[in-house]
Design a protein around this motif. Structure first.
Motif, PDB file in Angstrom:
ATOM      1  N   ARG A 579       0.771  -1.162   0.107  1.00  0.00           N
ATOM      2  CA  ARG A 579       0.222  -0.153   0.092  1.00  0.00           C
ATOM      3  C   ARG A 579       1.046   1.215   0.148  1.00  0.00           C
ATOM      4  N   MET A 580       2.194   1.048   0.238  1.00  0.00           N
ATOM      5  CA  MET A 580       3.063   2.246   0.217  1.00  0.00           C
ATOM      6  C   MET A 580       4.369   1.909  -0.346  1.00  0.00           C
ATOM      7  N   LEU A 581       4.886   2.875  -1.149  1.00  0.00           N
ATOM      8  CA  LEU A 581       6.069   2.738  -2.095  1.00  0.00           C
ATOM      9  C   LEU A 581       7.135   3.760  -1.640  1.00  0.00           C
ATOM     10  N   LEU A 582       8.183   3.591  -1.273  1.00  0.00           N
ATOM     11  CA  LEU A 582       9.124   4.423  -0.875  1.00  0.00           C
ATOM     12  C   LEU A 582      10.326   4.482  -1.758  1.00  0.00           C
ATOM     13  N   LEU A 583      10.446   5.512  -2.632  1.00  0.00           N
ATOM     14  CA  LEU A 583      11.192   5.545  -3.760  1.00  0.00           C
ATOM     15  C   LEU A 583      12.346   6.446  -3.370  1.00  0.00           C
ATOM     16  N   THR A 584      13.557   5.817  -3.552  1.00  0.00           N
ATOM     17  CA  THR A 584      14.760   6.622  -3.379  1.00  0.00           C
ATOM     18  C   THR A 584      15.668   6.736  -4.711  1.00  0.00           C
ATOM     19  N   GLY A 585      16.227   7.536  -4.845  1.00  0.00           N
ATOM     20  CA  GLY A 585      17.277   7.621  -6.189  1.00  0.00           C
ATOM     21  C   GLY A 585      18.151   8.962  -6.207  1.00  0.00           C
ATOM     22  N   PRO A 586      19.003   9.021  -7.038  1.00  0.00           N
ATOM     23  CA  PRO A 586      19.917  10.111  -7.299  1.00  0.00           C
ATOM     24  C   PRO A 586      19.105  11.399  -7.587  1.00  0.00           C
ATOM     25  N   ASN A 587      19.698  12.546  -7.423  1.00  0.00           N
ATOM     26  CA  ASN A 587      19.142  13.865  -7.744  1.00  0.00           C
ATOM     27  C   ASN A 587      18.831  13.960  -9.327  1.00  0.00           C
ATOM     28  N   ALA A 588      17.840  14.576  -9.786  1.00  0.00           N
ATOM     29  CA  ALA A 588      17.613  14.637 -11.163  1.00  0.00           C
ATOM     30  C   ALA A 588      17.294  13.462 -11.825  1.00  0.00           C
ATOM     31  N   SER A 589      16.966  12.117 -11.098  1.00  0.00           N
ATOM     32  CA  SER A 589      16.710  10.980 -11.765  1.00  0.00           C
ATOM     33  C   SER A 589      15.452  10.699 -11.920  1.00  0.00           C
ATOM     34  N   GLY A 590      14.348  11.571 -11.747  1.00  0.00           N
ATOM     35  CA  GLY A 590      12.956  11.320 -12.248  1.00  0.00           C
ATOM     36  C   GLY A 590      11.942  10.853 -11.153  1.00  0.00           C
ATOM     37  N   LYS A 591      12.331  11.187  -9.991  1.00  0.00           N
ATOM     38  CA  LYS A 591      11.470  10.779  -8.708  1.00  0.00           C
ATOM     39  C   LYS A 591      10.250  11.758  -8.867  1.00  0.00           C
ATOM     40  N   THR A 592      10.545  12.596  -8.726  1.00  0.00           N
ATOM     41  CA  THR A 592       9.179  13.653  -8.908  1.00  0.00           C
ATOM     42  C   THR A 592       8.222  13.356 -10.135  1.00  0.00           C
ATOM     43  N   VAL A 593       8.859  13.401 -11.132  1.00  0.00           N
ATOM     44  CA  VAL A 593       8.177  13.001 -12.388  1.00  0.00           C
ATOM     45  C   VAL A 593       7.403  11.678 -12.311  1.00  0.00           C
ATOM     46  N   TYR A 594       7.962  10.587 -11.588  1.00  0.00           N
ATOM     47  CA  TYR A 594       7.218   9.265 -11.213  1.00  0.00           C
ATOM     48  C   TYR A 594       6.123   9.701 -10.500  1.00  0.00           C
ATOM     49  N   LEU A 595       6.306  10.241  -9.524  1.00  0.00           N
ATOM     50  CA  LEU A 595       5.148  10.405  -8.707  1.00  0.00           C
ATOM     51  C   LEU A 595       4.058  11.498  -9.319  1.00  0.00           C
ATOM     52  N   ARG A 596       4.286  12.414 -10.042  1.00  0.00           N
ATOM     53  CA  ARG A 596       3.286  13.133 -10.805  1.00  0.00           C
ATOM     54  C   ARG A 596       2.654  12.217 -11.751  1.00  0.00           C
ATOM     55  N   MET A 597       3.460  11.333 -12.619  1.00  0.00           N
ATOM     56  CA  MET A 597       3.170  10.581 -13.530  1.00  0.00           C
ATOM     57  C   MET A 597       1.630   9.667 -12.834  1.00  0.00           C
TER      58      MET A 597
END
Length: 849
Positions: A579-597
């Motif tokens: 029910r929860m997805l915790l996303l980590t990753g480098p800067n500018a790798s697309g994390k925010t874009v993934y959430l918005r998608m």
């Protein structure tokens, strides 16, 4: 009260902002709970829904409210007859109560200044502050009370604040000190997704681009999801589509009907250009009643009525030719129910009576006069024929007058052939116009005698021209004097009859506009689906979210497409799983874009649109919450971190198992340790809900959380990261490793932030990057950080001091003070102590330099 009877509240406060077509409402539930809502309401559907759902004893509204909107309430501040206004309201208003009670809810108009956000804030602060003083466990200052209020009712919901202000003003006048409010909560709109203004901004659904002029001006839509999907051809269609975007639906039947309609249009996409061209003829006819009340319909009103009626008829014929059935195209059922015979008769009547070309002339347009076509009324045609021959009569009369004056022995010598006319002046009649002579005072009496002898009665003169009455002019007055007035009177009578016919068919016109606007929205969404290769989602009554090959539509428009998957609460799995997805990753790798998608895909599915994915299954989502965009406000005493806390507070208090929560970098606005602690506590709060945990996606750079087993080992949490390709450099090469961002989310954990690569991409000076890398490595190794410009002698002295310190510390740990004297320790390590007593280099040490 039976279970199926609507909830009844004593008082409902409502406001409406016409410019943005936004409804705000507030009411008191159970005497202590104040509920509010703010929602887009293009066609007053939500107003009618609230009236039916709450069935209030009294509705209060501001005195300066729009008359058309007040008509939907059943009253008007303009003094109009209430029964007349109710007759003009949508028939659906009376459907709320079979006995007609919903249409007779009394409406009371309050002072406009009471319906303001500032009034609401002051009254609520006083109420809450007074309650806090009586509570030994909660002592709040007035400022703290205001901040707490803004956590519960966001400042962006201005219309909701206004409604709350009007409600409290009325209640305080009526109850006189007996008012007690313990809870402030949003009203759950039936079958409508709850989505706050900051969510629309976070997901780039609506983005306003302010006018570039320093003097202000109306803002325009910047590049956003709305601008990408707004392919409507008419203003009514655009307004309706905007209300769909502002108020996503939770009605599975409605969503299925919209999707089926879009699928039908795509299957007939070769006809789409023709349909969109015809949809441009849809006009807004909701202002016809207001124009009539102001004195009569204008030329634009007749054009709108004719265009809309003709468009409805032609559109239905085109859809029938395309074999559109009510099963495949929902609007066909509504279009078939619109009275086509009445619309055809109305359009023929308007087209046959109104002379649009003549009425559009500058003089007629300025006078707001509607001209009637020929062959409509015999008497009007006779008058026009007589008027058309008037020019010849005037010419011949001028010639006769000229000849008469020439035969007269006292003919004025200055009245030349090309300077004498017979003119008609309204209310003065026909007159002879000719130049006035230049007369000396002593000759004035003689000139007047000449005029009288010639049968010329001077009426007035201006700019050297004299206007005279003669016997011929008087006879023309008797024969033609009121012909223009009679023509205007007869035209006005015919136009007034036409106005009544238009108003009698107003309900059919409004129904036609409504169904055509919905069809325009369907055509717009189908156009977007074709252009961006969208697919039909499966919207189900559940909590699952399964996206395969999904992408961000705004990046697709910019030709930057990277598909990704997302799977939460899959059917057949335990309720608490993933029910929860915790996303980590480098800067500018697309994390925010993934959430918005993920958020945009879920949002589009709830307006009935196709979505950007290879396949998508979306469970009904009652609300979308975000912690993505922070807007600081000096006036509101709200820092960036305070704004973040407000959004997280709303998320934790109002989210349900059907909600979608998107958390981006929460905790970065404060001390790192505090930020990690807050994020950990929030995630644990949601996980502790178990089956009631919302679907939550969070991204963070706090990889310390991944080392906490009590978090990462909890059921319901999955760890994902953004994939990168890393090419290691040799030890001889002191440049940064090459990093390729793949912008793809995969299960796993982050390998690092790669902040230095982002700095290089941002053109940060290389010396700054090298120093940052050096400081990071020293701190990771537990070594002190020194100034970059220290000398070799200082460095050697510091190394000696560090060696002496280590030797002294190890010796101290090994020395047995129980069996040996302390003096022996000092003698054994005297050299180390002497070294440490030497003055240290000014900038050496463990601090950052």
């Amino acid at each position: 009260m039976a279970d199926d009877e609507p909830t009844r509240v004593p008082l409902l406060a409502v406001v409406y902002k016409t410019q943005t077509q936004t409804l705000g409402a507030a009411y008191l539930e159970d005497g202590t709970t104040l509920r509010y809502c703010e929602v887009a309401d293009t066609e007053f559907h939500m107003l009618r829904s609230l009236k039916f759902e709450l069935n209030p004893d009294l509705i209060i509204a501001p005195a300066n409210a729009d008359a058309v909107w007040l008509a939907q309430l059943g009253s008007s501040s303009r003094g109009a007859d209430a029964e007349t206004l109710l007759d003009d309201a949508d028939p659906a208003v009376d459907e709320a109560d079979p006995d007609g009670e919903a249409g007779t809810i009394p409406v009371q108009l309050g002072k406009s200044r009471d319906f303001s956000a500032s009034s609401a804030a002051k009254r609520l602060v006083l109420l809450m502050h007074g309650r806090a003083q009586d509570d030994d466990q909660l002592q709040l200052t007035e400022r703290e009370s205001l901040i707490r209020l803004e956590h519960q009712l966001p400042r962006e919901q201005e219309q909701a604040w206004r409604a709350v202000g009007g409600l409290l003003a009325h209640l305080q006048k009526e109850d006189a000190g007996q008012l007690s409010i313990s809870t402030l909560a949003p009203h759950a709109l039936d079958k409508v997704m709850r989505i706050a203004p900051e969510v629309l901004l976070s997901l780039n659904i609506f983005v306003d681009r302010h006018h570039p002029s320093v003097h202000g001006g109306k803002s325009r839509d910047a590049f956003s999801l709305w601008s990408l999907f707004n392919n409507t051809s008419s203003k009514p269609g655009e307004k309706l589509l905007r209300s769909w975007f502002a108020r996503p639906s939770l009605d599975l039947e409605v969503l299925s009907q919209r999707q089926e309609s879009i699928a039908f249009v795509i299957s007939r996409q070769e006809l789409l250009p023709q349909w969109k061209t015809l949809a441009k003829k849809i006009k807004d006819v909701r202002g016809l009643r207001a124009s009539f009340d102001r004195g009569g319909l204008l030329l634009a009103d007749y054009k709108a009525a004719l265009s809309t009626a003709a468009c409805a008829i032609h559109m239905r014929d085109m859809l029938l030719a395309a074999e559109a059935s009510a099963e495949r195209l929902h609007v066909m059922a509504r279009l078939a129910s619109v009275g086509s015979t009445e619309l055809a008769e109305l359009s023929n009547m308007i087209f046959g009576i109104v002379d649009f070309e003549a009425s559009g002339r500058k003089d007629e347009r300025a006078a707001k006069h509607i001209c009637v076509k020929e062959n409509v009324h015999p008497q009007l045609d006779d008058l026009r024929q007589s008027c058309a021959g008037m020019q010849n009569v005037l010419t011949s009369t001028a010639q006769e007058e000229r000849a008469r004056l020439e035969r007269h022995s006292l003919m004025p010598q200055y009245a030349l052939d090309d300077q004498l006319y017979v003119v008609f002046i309204t209310q003065l009649g026909f007159m002879l116009k000719m130049p006035m002579p230049e007369v000396r005072p002593e000759e004035a009496e003689y000139v007047e005698r000449d005029f009288e002898a010639a049968g010329l009665a001077l009426q007035f003169h201006e700019e050297g021209e004299g206007f005279f009455k003669t016997a011929k002019c008087a006879s023309l007055d008797d024969k033609y004097g009121d012909i223009l007035s009679r023509m205007r009177d007869l035209e006005s009578h015919l136009v007034r009859h036409l106005e009544l016919q238009v108003l009698a068919s107003l309900s059919e016109l409004l129904d036609a506009q409504s169904v055509l606007a919905e069809l325009d929205c369907i055509l717009a969404l189908a156009t977007a689906a074709i252009e961006h290769k969208l697919v039909r989602p499966r919207v189900v009554d559940g909590a699952q979210l399964d996206l395969k090959g999904a992408w961000h539509p705004l990046l697709h428009a910019a030709q930057q497409l990277v598909p990704n998957d997302c799977r939460l609460c899959a059917p057949g799995e335990p309720e608490a799983a993933d029910r929860m997805l915790l996303l980590t990753g480098p800067n500018a790798s697309g994390k925010t874009v993934y959430l918005r998608m993920v958020g945009i895909t879920c949002f589009l599915a709830h307006i009935g649109s196709f979505v950007p994915a290879e396949s998508a299954t979306v469970g009904l989502t009652d609300a979308i919450f975000t912690r993505m965009v922070s807007r600081e406000s000096t006036l509101a005493n709200a820092s960036a971190f305070m704004a973040d806390l407000t959004q997280m507070s709303n998320m934790m208090r109002h989210s349900t198992r059907r909600s979608l929560c998107l958390v981006d970098e929460f905790g970065k606005g404060t001390n790192a340790q505090d930020g990690i602690s807050f994020l950990y506590a929030c995630l644990r709060h949601f996980l502790d809900r178990g089956r009631e945990c919302p679907r939550l996606l969070a991204c963070t750079h706090y990889t310390e959380l991944l080392e906490l087993p009590e978090l990462v080992d909890r059921p319901g949490l999955s760890l994902w990261t953004m994939q990168v390709m890393l090419e290691k450099k040799t030890e001889a090469d002191d440049t940064l490793d090459d990093v390729i961002f793949l912008y793809r989310a995969i299960p796993g954990r982050s390998e690092g932030s790669f902040a230095y690569h982002c700095a290089a991409a941002a053109n940060v000076p290389r010396a700054v990057i090298d120093r940052a890398v050096q400081v990071s490595r020293l701190r990771d190794a537990g070594e002190p950080v020194h100034a970059m410009d220290r000398s070799e002698a200082d460095a050697a002295s510091e190394r000696r001091r560090l060696a002496a310190r280590d030797e002294l510390l190890s010796g101290f740990l090994e020395f047995d003070f129980r069996t040996r004297r302390a003096g022996e320790f000092y003698v054994a390590h005297a050299a180390c102590v002497d070294t440490l007593r030497q003055p240290a280099t000014a900038r050496a040490g463990g601090a950052f330099c």
